[in-house]
Design an enzyme around this catalytic site. Structure first.
Site, PDB file in Angstrom:
ATOM      1  N   ASN A 238     -20.679  52.531 -42.181  1.00 27.89           N
ATOM      2  CA  ASN A 238     -21.354  53.401 -43.246  1.00 27.89           C
ATOM      3  C   ASN A 238     -20.459  52.780 -44.969  1.00 27.89           C
ATOM      4  OD1 ASN A 238     -22.906  55.252 -41.517  1.00 27.89           O
ATOM      5  ND2 ASN A 238     -23.297  56.311 -43.645  1.00 27.89           N
ATOM      6  N   ASN A 239     -20.783  52.560 -45.879  1.00 28.52           N
ATOM      7  CA  ASN A 239     -20.042  52.023 -46.772  1.00 28.52           C
ATOM      8  C   ASN A 239     -20.598  53.034 -48.155  1.00 28.52           C
ATOM      9  OD1 ASN A 239     -20.246  48.214 -46.993  1.00 28.52           O
ATOM     10  ND2 ASN A 239     -20.535  49.416 -45.620  1.00 28.52           N
TER      11      ASN A 239
ATOM     12  N   THR B  70     -26.539  46.361 -38.625  1.00 28.61           N
ATOM     13  CA  THR B  70     -25.354  47.835 -39.129  1.00 28.61           C
ATOM     14  C   THR B  70     -25.185  48.330 -37.789  1.00 28.61           C
ATOM     15  OG1 THR B  70     -26.462  50.343 -39.441  1.00 28.61           O
ATOM     16  CG2 THR B  70     -27.691  48.632 -39.565  1.00 28.61           C
ATOM     17  N   ASP B  71     -24.595  48.876 -37.879  1.00 24.21           N
ATOM     18  CA  ASP B  71     -24.351  49.972 -36.440  1.00 24.21           C
ATOM     19  C   ASP B  71     -25.040  50.978 -36.058  1.00 24.21           C
ATOM     20  OD1 ASP B  71     -24.246  52.063 -38.523  1.00 24.21           O
ATOM     21  OD2 ASP B  71     -22.035  52.490 -37.554  1.00 24.21           O
ATOM     22  N   GLU B  72     -26.413  51.320 -36.954  1.00 27.46           N
ATOM     23  CA  GLU B  72     -27.468  52.396 -36.533  1.00 27.46           C
ATOM     24  C   GLU B  72     -28.228  51.409 -35.017  1.00 27.46           C
ATOM     25  OE1 GLU B  72     -28.838  54.344 -39.283  1.00 27.46           O
ATOM     26  OE2 GLU B  72     -27.773  54.429 -40.817  1.00 27.46           O
TER      27      GLU B  72
ATOM     28  N   TYR C 242     -35.700  52.889 -39.711  1.00 29.35           N
ATOM     29  CA  TYR C 242     -34.869  51.449 -40.238  1.00 29.35           C
ATOM     30  C   TYR C 242     -33.747  51.303 -39.338  1.00 29.35           C
ATOM     31  CZ  TYR C 242     -30.470  49.783 -42.575  1.00 29.35           C
ATOM     32  OH  TYR C 242     -29.227  49.542 -42.795  1.00 29.35           O
TER      33      TYR C 242
ATOM     34  N   LYS D 175     -34.050  47.469 -38.044  1.00 28.49           N
ATOM     35  CA  LYS D 175     -32.849  46.438 -38.848  1.00 28.49           C
ATOM     36  C   LYS D 175     -32.191  45.505 -36.814  1.00 28.49           C
ATOM     37  CE  LYS D 175     -29.984  45.533 -41.168  1.00 28.49           C
ATOM     38  NZ  LYS D 175     -30.405  44.524 -42.397  1.00 28.49           N
TER      39      LYS D 175
ATOM     40  N   ALA E 207     -34.518  50.861 -35.991  1.00 26.24           N
ATOM     41  CA  ALA E 207     -35.501  49.806 -35.218  1.00 26.24           C
ATOM     42  C   ALA E 207     -35.512  48.374 -36.454  1.00 26.24           C
ATOM     43  CB  ALA E 207     -37.003  50.373 -35.123  1.00 26.24           C
TER      44      ALA E 207
HETATM   45  P1  NAD Z   1     -29.491  48.036 -51.189  1.00 27.22           P
HETATM   46  O1  NAD Z   1     -30.619  49.091 -50.715  1.00 27.22           O
HETATM   47  O2  NAD Z   1     -28.555  49.088 -51.848  1.00 27.22           O
HETATM   48  O3  NAD Z   1     -29.898  46.934 -51.529  1.00 27.22           O
HETATM   49  C1  NAD Z   1     -31.298  46.089 -50.899  1.00 27.22           C
HETATM   50  C2  NAD Z   1     -30.870  45.082 -52.087  1.00 27.22           C
HETATM   51  O4  NAD Z   1     -32.106  44.809 -51.501  1.00 27.22           O
HETATM   52  C3  NAD Z   1     -31.888  45.595 -53.155  1.00 27.22           C
HETATM   53  O5  NAD Z   1     -31.498  45.090 -54.499  1.00 27.22           O
HETATM   54  C4  NAD Z   1     -33.721  45.464 -53.065  1.00 27.22           C
HETATM   55  O6  NAD Z   1     -34.013  45.091 -54.367  1.00 27.22           O
HETATM   56  C5  NAD Z   1     -33.355  44.010 -52.311  1.00 27.22           C
HETATM   57  N1  NAD Z   1     -34.269  44.300 -51.720  1.00 27.22           N
HETATM   58  C6  NAD Z   1     -35.399  44.597 -50.715  1.00 27.22           C
HETATM   59  N2  NAD Z   1     -36.514  44.052 -50.293  1.00 27.22           N
HETATM   60  C7  NAD Z   1     -36.428  42.840 -50.529  1.00 27.22           C
HETATM   61  C8  NAD Z   1     -37.466  41.474 -50.053  1.00 27.22           C
HETATM   62  N3  NAD Z   1     -38.325  42.201 -49.655  1.00 27.22           N
HETATM   63  N4  NAD Z   1     -37.131  40.886 -51.306  1.00 27.22           N
HETATM   64  C9  NAD Z   1     -35.520  40.447 -52.107  1.00 27.22           C
HETATM   65  N5  NAD Z   1     -34.615  41.384 -51.877  1.00 27.22           N
HETATM   66  C10 NAD Z   1     -35.639  42.904 -51.781  1.00 27.22           C
HETATM   67  O7  NAD Z   1     -28.990  48.145 -49.783  1.00 27.22           O
HETATM   68  P2  NAD Z   1     -27.325  48.075 -49.535  1.00 27.22           P
HETATM   69  O8  NAD Z   1     -26.585  49.596 -49.306  1.00 27.22           O
HETATM   70  O9  NAD Z   1     -26.390  47.475 -49.999  1.00 27.22           O
HETATM   71  O10 NAD Z   1     -27.596  47.508 -47.222  1.00 27.22           O
HETATM   72  C11 NAD Z   1     -27.336  45.951 -48.120  1.00 27.22           C
HETATM   73  C12 NAD Z   1     -27.892  45.762 -46.745  1.00 27.22           C
HETATM   74  O11 NAD Z   1     -26.185  45.744 -45.880  1.00 27.22           O
HETATM   75  C13 NAD Z   1     -28.256  45.731 -45.785  1.00 27.22           C
HETATM   76  O12 NAD Z   1     -29.272  45.382 -44.972  1.00 27.22           O
HETATM   77  C14 NAD Z   1     -28.208  47.285 -44.541  1.00 27.22           C
HETATM   78  O13 NAD Z   1     -29.508  47.409 -44.224  1.00 27.22           O
HETATM   79  C15 NAD Z   1     -27.136  46.481 -44.664  1.00 27.22           C
HETATM   80  N6  NAD Z   1     -25.923  47.368 -44.340  1.00 27.22           N
HETATM   81  C16 NAD Z   1     -25.696  48.561 -45.313  1.00 27.22           C
HETATM   82  C17 NAD Z   1     -24.232  49.777 -45.201  1.00 27.22           C
HETATM   83  C18 NAD Z   1     -24.612  51.114 -45.472  1.00 27.22           C
HETATM   84  O14 NAD Z   1     -23.955  51.966 -45.445  1.00 27.22           O
HETATM   85  N7  NAD Z   1     -25.151  50.857 -47.167  1.00 27.22           N
HETATM   86  C19 NAD Z   1     -23.818  49.856 -43.612  1.00 27.22           C
HETATM   87  C20 NAD Z   1     -24.282  47.876 -42.889  1.00 27.22           C
HETATM   88  C21 NAD Z   1     -25.357  47.959 -43.189  1.00 27.22           C
HETATM   89  O1  TDX Z   2     -28.498  64.539 -48.557  1.00 31.08           O
HETATM   90  C1  TDX Z   2     -27.963  64.220 -47.085  1.00 31.08           C
HETATM   91  N1  TDX Z   2     -27.397  64.858 -47.004  1.00 31.08           N
HETATM   92  C2  TDX Z   2     -27.173  64.587 -45.408  1.00 31.08           C
HETATM   93  O2  TDX Z   2     -26.059  65.208 -44.963  1.00 31.08           O
HETATM   94  C3  TDX Z   2     -27.662  62.783 -47.146  1.00 31.08           C
HETATM   95  C4  TDX Z   2     -28.724  61.709 -47.945  1.00 31.08           C
HETATM   96  C5  TDX Z   2     -27.315  62.455 -45.939  1.00 31.08           C
HETATM   97  N2  TDX Z   2     -26.672  63.551 -45.306  1.00 31.08           N
HETATM   98  C6  TDX Z   2     -26.317  63.098 -44.384  1.00 31.08           C
HETATM   99  C7  TDX Z   2     -27.365  61.991 -42.581  1.00 31.08           C
HETATM  100  C8  TDX Z   2     -25.828  61.607 -42.271  1.00 31.08           C
HETATM  101  O3  TDX Z   2     -25.597  62.177 -41.249  1.00 31.08           O
HETATM  102  O4  TDX Z   2     -24.813  62.069 -44.130  1.00 31.08           O
HETATM  103  C9  TDX Z   2     -24.875  60.892 -43.509  1.00 31.08           C
HETATM  104  C10 TDX Z   2     -24.977  60.516 -44.174  1.00 31.08           C
HETATM  105  O5  TDX Z   2     -26.509  59.634 -44.432  1.00 31.08           O
HETATM  106  P1  TDX Z   2     -26.997  58.651 -45.544  1.00 31.08           P
HETATM  107  O6  TDX Z   2     -26.178  57.971 -46.379  1.00 31.08           O
HETATM  108  O7  TDX Z   2     -28.425  58.415 -45.486  1.00 31.08           O
HETATM  109  O8  TDX Z   2     -26.332  57.384 -44.222  1.00 31.08           O
HETATM  110  P2  TDX Z   2     -26.584  57.228 -43.207  1.00 31.08           P
HETATM  111  O9  TDX Z   2     -28.312  57.645 -42.515  1.00 31.08           O
HETATM  112  O10 TDX Z   2     -25.620  57.470 -41.935  1.00 31.08           O
HETATM  113  O11 TDX Z   2     -26.619  55.564 -43.121  1.00 31.08           O
HETATM  114  C11 TDX Z   2     -25.787  54.394 -43.186  1.00 31.08           C
HETATM  115  O12 TDX Z   2     -25.563  53.867 -42.743  1.00 31.08           O
HETATM  116  C12 TDX Z   2     -25.740  52.724 -42.653  1.00 31.08           C
HETATM  117  C13 TDX Z   2     -26.559  53.801 -44.742  1.00 31.08           C
HETATM  118  O13 TDX Z   2     -27.554  54.174 -45.150  1.00 31.08           O
HETATM  119  C14 TDX Z   2     -27.511  52.828 -43.942  1.00 31.08           C
HETATM  120  O14 TDX Z   2     -27.948  51.509 -44.639  1.00 31.08           O
HETATM  121  C15 TDX Z   2     -26.171  51.447 -43.165  1.00 31.08           C
HETATM  122  O15 TDX Z   2     -26.803  50.889 -42.342  1.00 31.08           O
END
Ligand code: NAD
Ligand code: TDX
Length: 369
Positions: A190-191, A135-137, A161, A165, A163
């Site tokens: 962010n996806n 992640t970019d975080e 989180y 990653k 830290a």
């Molecule tokens: P998510 O929380 O939707 O899914 C995580 C999956 O991992 C779940 O299916 C969960 O059951 C599985 N999991 C968790 N702990 C496990 C373990 N110990 N063993 C096996 N499986 C386990 O997450 P996501 O949003 O799909 O993110 C996927 C990856 O991409 C993560 O590594 C996250 O850090 C990274 N990422 C997410 C975003 C975002 O915006 N969501 C952005 C950049 C990077």
């Molecule tokens: O209810 C809310 N209100 C609000 O203002 C929620 C859930 C979030 N927010 C804000 C917090 C953030 O500034 O919106 C922004 C996005 O929040 P999240 O969707 O929780 O994402 P973020 O904290 O940016 O982290 C996400 O992007 C990077 C993913 O959860 C991570 O897994 C990824 O690595």
């Protein structure tokens, strides 16, 4: 490298991005099979893989910390490519309960690296690739005029989180440097898109609009994120598998910075417009203000800020563009329109994943705000 081998191991393939990756990859590569390893935490769901041909995708319910299980899967299926998504991924949960993040993200990633090293590097070794999804975080928070994150930026993670990653990224790097494991890492912004659990900003706001529940904006709503449709992230991962150089890191983003309040405005506008265009929505979602023409913006509620809330993220994608040929296909307009349409069409999915334990957690979250 081995990316054209027959079977991939995808960890976390029942989560949001992992499931989208599995679907995209199987659609693109008719010659490949995928083994999904997922512990099915609250965020993982078999429904996310519904409809996929079981001959091409085997689901294994297990934990990435089970090193012996991972070794067995790598050997039994002759796997040479591992794509690692599994993680605890929600920042708010890492604030209320950091331990699970250390267990899954740090210990879990290390367990996978150990298994990959044992199976792929024993004796004279075999061609392989370990791709780590990050992640970019990890780069911390940008000021308003700072340039976007480059791969060489210093790591400055601010939440448990990020830290955890960051620690996993360092372990992946170290296994390359010390043991010559052939790794690549992508750090993405962010996806959003289908199958995203409704605790993250975009799906939470969508579902709350439909239920007529408050739309909680943390702080002043001016925190900035760089939004990318999940399909474009998955394309970037495939490019990193194909063209990425072992040991390298690639930042993936959409060059699409938006303050949170704008995201919420666009969602409320899209839901209002959908109700105006489709009379069947009002009887389906009678609690939504859009059902009687009041407009979902009326649900916006400013709440106490997230502790340690990072102000701004932005990705500089030039390395991925020049080395991998990476370009997003979706604009934010097309991506958000598809996402709104998906959540309207897939009400049974989000109702099923928002079970009792999720609702308890959500209530606990907002109790103190
Ligand atoms: P998510 O929380 O939707 O899914 C995580 C999956 O991992 C779940 O299916 C969960 O059951 C599985 N999991 C968790 N702990 C496990 C373990 N110990 N063993 C096996 N499986 C386990 O997450 P996501 O949003 O799909 O993110 C996927 C990856 O991409 C993560 O590594 C996250 O850090 C990274 N990422 C997410 C975003 C975002 O915006 N969501 C952005 C950049 C990077
Ligand atoms: O209810 C809310 N209100 C609000 O203002 C929620 C859930 C979030 N927010 C804000 C917090 C953030 O500034 O919106 C922004 C996005 O929040 P999240 O969707 O929780 O994402 P973020 O904290 O940016 O982290 C996400 O992007 C990077 C993913 O959860 C991570 O897994 C990824 O690595």
């Amino acid at each position: 490298m081995s990316t054209d081998r027959q079977t991939l191991l995808v960890t976390g393939g029942a989560g949001f991005i992992g499931a989208n990756f599995v679907r995209q990859r199987l659609a693109q590569r008719s010659d490949e099979r995928i083994v999904v390893l997922d512990a099915l935490t609250y965020a993982g769901n078999r429904r996310n893989l519904a409809g996929i041909d079981p001959d091409r995708c085997e689901f294994v319910h297990g934990d990435i910390r089970d090193t012996a299980l991972v070794e067995r899967l790598l050997r039994e299926h002759g796997i040479r490519t591992l794509v690692h998504f599994a993680a605890e991924s929600h920042v708010d949960r890492s604030i209320s309960g950091p331990d699970a993040f250390i267990d899954a993200n740090v210990i879990g990633t290390h367990s996978l690296l150990k298994a990959a090293r044992t199976v792929w590097l024993s004796g004279s070794g075999v061609p392989h690739r370990f791709h780590h999804v990050s992640t970019d975080e990890v780069y911390g928070s940008l000021g308003p005029h700072d340039p976007p994150f480059e791969e060489t930026n210093q790591y400055q993670p601010n939440s448990p989180y990020s830290a955890s990653k960051a620690a996993s990224d360092h372990l992946v790097r170290a296994y390359h440097h010390t043991f010559h494991l052939e790794v690549t890492t992508t750090n993405c912004s962010n996806n959003y898109g289908p199958f995203q659990f409704p605790e993250k900003l975009i799906p939470l706001m969508l579902v709350n609009c439909l239920h007529g529940r408050p739309l909680p904006i943390y702080g002043d709503g001016m925190n900035i994120r760089d939004w990318l449709h999940v399909d474009d992230h998955c394309r970037g991962i495939t490019l990193a598998l194909e063209k990425g150089r072992p040991g390298e890191v690639y930042n993936i983003g959409g060059e699409n910075e938006r303050p949170n309040i704008e995201i919420v405005q666009r969602i409320t506008g899209a839901i209002d417009a959908a109700f105006a265009a489709d009379p069947s929505l009002a009887p389906r979602f009678p609690s939504s203000p859009a059902a009687d023409g009041r407009g979902c913006w009326s649900l916006v509620t400013y709440v106490k800020d997230r502790p340690g809330h990072d102000r701004r993220y932005a990705i500089d994608p030039r390395k991925a563009q020049s080395e991998l040929g990476y370009r997003p296909h979706e604009t934010f307009e097309t991506g958000l329109a598809k996402t709104v349409a998906w959540y309207l069409a897939n009400e049974p999915w989000w109702r099923a994943v928002m079970d009792g334990s999720y609702r308890d957690w959500l209530e606990h979250q907002y109790a103190g705000r």
